[in-house]
Enzyme design. Structure first.
Site, PDB file in Angstrom:
ATOM      1  N   LYS A  35       0.849  -1.200   0.000  1.00  0.00           N
ATOM      2  CA  LYS A  35       0.000   0.000   0.000  1.00  0.00           C
ATOM      3  C   LYS A  35       0.889   1.257   0.000  1.00  0.00           C
ATOM      4  O   LYS A  35       2.104   1.164   0.236  1.00  0.00           O
ATOM      5  CB  LYS A  35      -0.896  -0.009   1.236  1.00  0.00           C
ATOM      6  N   ARG A 131      -9.589   0.275  16.100  1.00  0.00           N
ATOM      7  CA  ARG A 131      -9.661   1.048  14.868  1.00  0.00           C
ATOM      8  C   ARG A 131     -10.665   0.341  13.955  1.00  0.00           C
ATOM      9  O   ARG A 131     -11.801   0.763  13.875  1.00  0.00           O
ATOM     10  CB  ARG A 131      -8.259   1.154  14.242  1.00  0.00           C
ATOM     11  N   TYR A 255      15.448  30.775   5.902  1.00  0.00           N
ATOM     12  CA  TYR A 255      14.207  31.310   6.484  1.00  0.00           C
ATOM     13  C   TYR A 255      14.280  31.311   8.001  1.00  0.00           C
ATOM     14  O   TYR A 255      14.697  30.329   8.621  1.00  0.00           O
ATOM     15  CB  TYR A 255      13.014  30.465   6.047  1.00  0.00           C
ATOM     16  N   MET A 304      11.447  24.794   0.576  1.00  0.00           N
ATOM     17  CA  MET A 304      10.640  23.945  -0.303  1.00  0.00           C
ATOM     18  C   MET A 304      11.496  23.083  -1.227  1.00  0.00           C
ATOM     19  O   MET A 304      11.224  21.907  -1.437  1.00  0.00           O
ATOM     20  CB  MET A 304       9.672  24.806  -1.122  1.00  0.00           C
TER      21      MET A 304
HETATM   22  C1  LIG Z   1      -0.214  -1.654   6.792  1.00  0.00           C
HETATM   23  C2  LIG Z   1      -0.715  -2.889   7.405  1.00  0.00           C
HETATM   24  C3  LIG Z   1       0.171  -3.936   7.701  1.00  0.00           C
HETATM   25  C4  LIG Z   1       1.667  -3.825   7.550  1.00  0.00           C
HETATM   26  O1  LIG Z   1       2.180  -3.146   8.665  1.00  0.00           O
HETATM   27  P1  LIG Z   1       3.767  -2.972   8.854  1.00  0.00           P
HETATM   28  O2  LIG Z   1       3.922  -2.460  10.240  1.00  0.00           O
HETATM   29  O3  LIG Z   1       4.198  -1.997   7.822  1.00  0.00           O
HETATM   30  O4  LIG Z   1       4.337  -4.313   8.637  1.00  0.00           O
HETATM   31  C5  LIG Z   1      -0.359  -5.111   8.179  1.00  0.00           C
HETATM   32  N1  LIG Z   1      -1.699  -5.241   8.398  1.00  0.00           N
HETATM   33  C6  LIG Z   1      -2.572  -4.248   8.151  1.00  0.00           C
HETATM   34  C7  LIG Z   1      -4.014  -4.457   8.416  1.00  0.00           C
HETATM   35  C8  LIG Z   1      -2.113  -3.043   7.661  1.00  0.00           C
HETATM   36  O5  LIG Z   1      -2.982  -2.054   7.425  1.00  0.00           O
END
Ligand SMILES: *Cc1c(COP(=O)(O)O)cnc(C)c1O
Length: 364
Positions: A35, A131, A255, A304
């Protein structure tokens, strides 16, 4: 000369890290989590290099899944948050995606739809992260709604840990025990372990592990261990000096004039800034590598497109000298800590302006 900022990504390191996850969890299959554009490393390139060895992949949304399918990835591909809206189901069906099911509205939508093929489902329990997922009490009820439904293919039971990175924390074991208490009776495949759990909590491995960050070679643990020491960093972020300033003691830079020189100072101006995703709140004194191995530090505020480094003590540093921010020779864990964040955020924040250059090098 083109702008010198770049992220060099070593695909061999990513394959090594996936192999390590499989060695640490020898009885589990491993979902490679790609992802967030492969944690900033390029989801397509990462998936393609892992394709011959990966058991399956996971992404956060249908757009990310489409990109992988378009690139020819035909593995099982899990949507980690499932669908957001019933209108996504035809596409899920067409692309042949696995769905996480964390809420009743997703079950309602699925049971209202007739896919061409049954969809593999990952039913999620909230075992303490609070969550996503069904409470332990609602979990069995959710399973009963799906069990036997013509829409449901293989069902895997899953949960997610809140504190697996903290090695002295009892919470991970408590979540594991709660999860097993409410799921054991179902005798289905189980998936619990994110990267820190793959590295440090072997009792959580079960049938499917879900390594993300560790594939890219950054340790997610709160301290180094024998397992985290075997990770190979995949990304090296660097740029080069584009101008040199000779300043007097008392002069200040950039800056807000955040840094005032305490001595006559040679300053290298480097083509890297927050529009590249480099953290603007990086502090004075943040380590950088000048050339191959000279250590120096950031001085002054990140702007930037540029930032400034101290090259007073590095005689041969000049316009064109490479400056490395993390990766080879400079652990990203250290940089993240000094910037008050985690490696995950540093790598995913890199913007498209940073070209990703791919190498495939087993001993570099
Ligand atoms: C992103 C994610 C992972 C991977 O987590 P890492 O700490 O990057 O290994 C595993 N399970 C779920 C549900 C996630 O959203």
């Amino acid at each position: 000369m083109a702008r010198p900022a770049k992220a060099v990504i070593n695909l061999a390191a990513i394959r090594h890290n996936y192999r390590l996850a499989k060695e640490l969890a020898p009885h589990s299959r491993a979902l490679a989590v790609v992802k967030g554009n492969g944690y900033g490393h390029g989801a397509v390139e990462v998936a393609q290099t892992l394709a011959p060895q990966a058991d399956a992949f996971a992404v956060a949304c249908i757009e990310e899944a489409e990109q992988l399918r378009a690139a020819g990835i035909d593995h099982r591909l899990v949507l980690l948050e499932g669908i957001f809206d019933p209108s996504e189901l035809p596409k899920v069906d067409q692309l042949g995606l696995d769905l996480v099911i964390h809420s009743d509205y997703q079950i309602d939508a699925l049971l209202d739809y007739t896919p061409r093929h049954p969809l593999n489902l990952w039913l999620k329990m909230d075992s303490g992260m609070h969550r996503l997922g069904f409470s332990p009490d609602a979990f069995l009820e959710a399973y009963k709604r799906l069990h036997g439904a013509s829409q449901a293919g293989e069902i895997t039971l899953m949960s997610h840990f809140a504190r697996a990175d903290e090695l002295d924390q009892p919470r991970t074991r408590e979540q594991l025990e709660l999860f097993l208490r409410f799921s054991r009776a179902l005798d289905l495949p189980i998936s619990l372990s994110n990267s820190p759990a793959v590295l440090a909590w072997p009792e959580t491995h079960q049938q499917w592990v879900r390594p993300g960050m560790m594939l890219y070679g950054a340790s997610p643990l709160d301290r180094a261990t024998a397992t985290s020491a075997q990770l190979e960093p995949a990304m090296t972020l660097s740029s080069a000096i584009i101008a040199v300033q000779h300043l007097k003691a008392g002069d200040s830079i950039g800056y807000g004039n955040r840094y005032s020189c305490t001595r006559p100072t040679r300053v290298g101006v480097v083509a890297m800034g927050y529009a590249d995703g480099f953290p603007r709140h990086a502090p004075n004194g943040l380590p950088v590598l000048i050339g191959e191995h000279d250590k120096s530090s950031l001085i002054g505020r990140v702007s930037m497109d540029m930032l400034t480094v101290d090259i007073t003590d590095i005689d041969d540093a000049d316009v064109g000298t490479e400056v490395t921010f993390w990766g080879r020779g400079l652990p990203i864990e250290l940089i993240a800590e000094q910037c008050g964040t985690i490696p995950y955020e540093l790598v995913t924040n890199l913007t498209p302006r940073i070209p990703r250059l791919y190498v495939d090098c087993s001993n570099c």
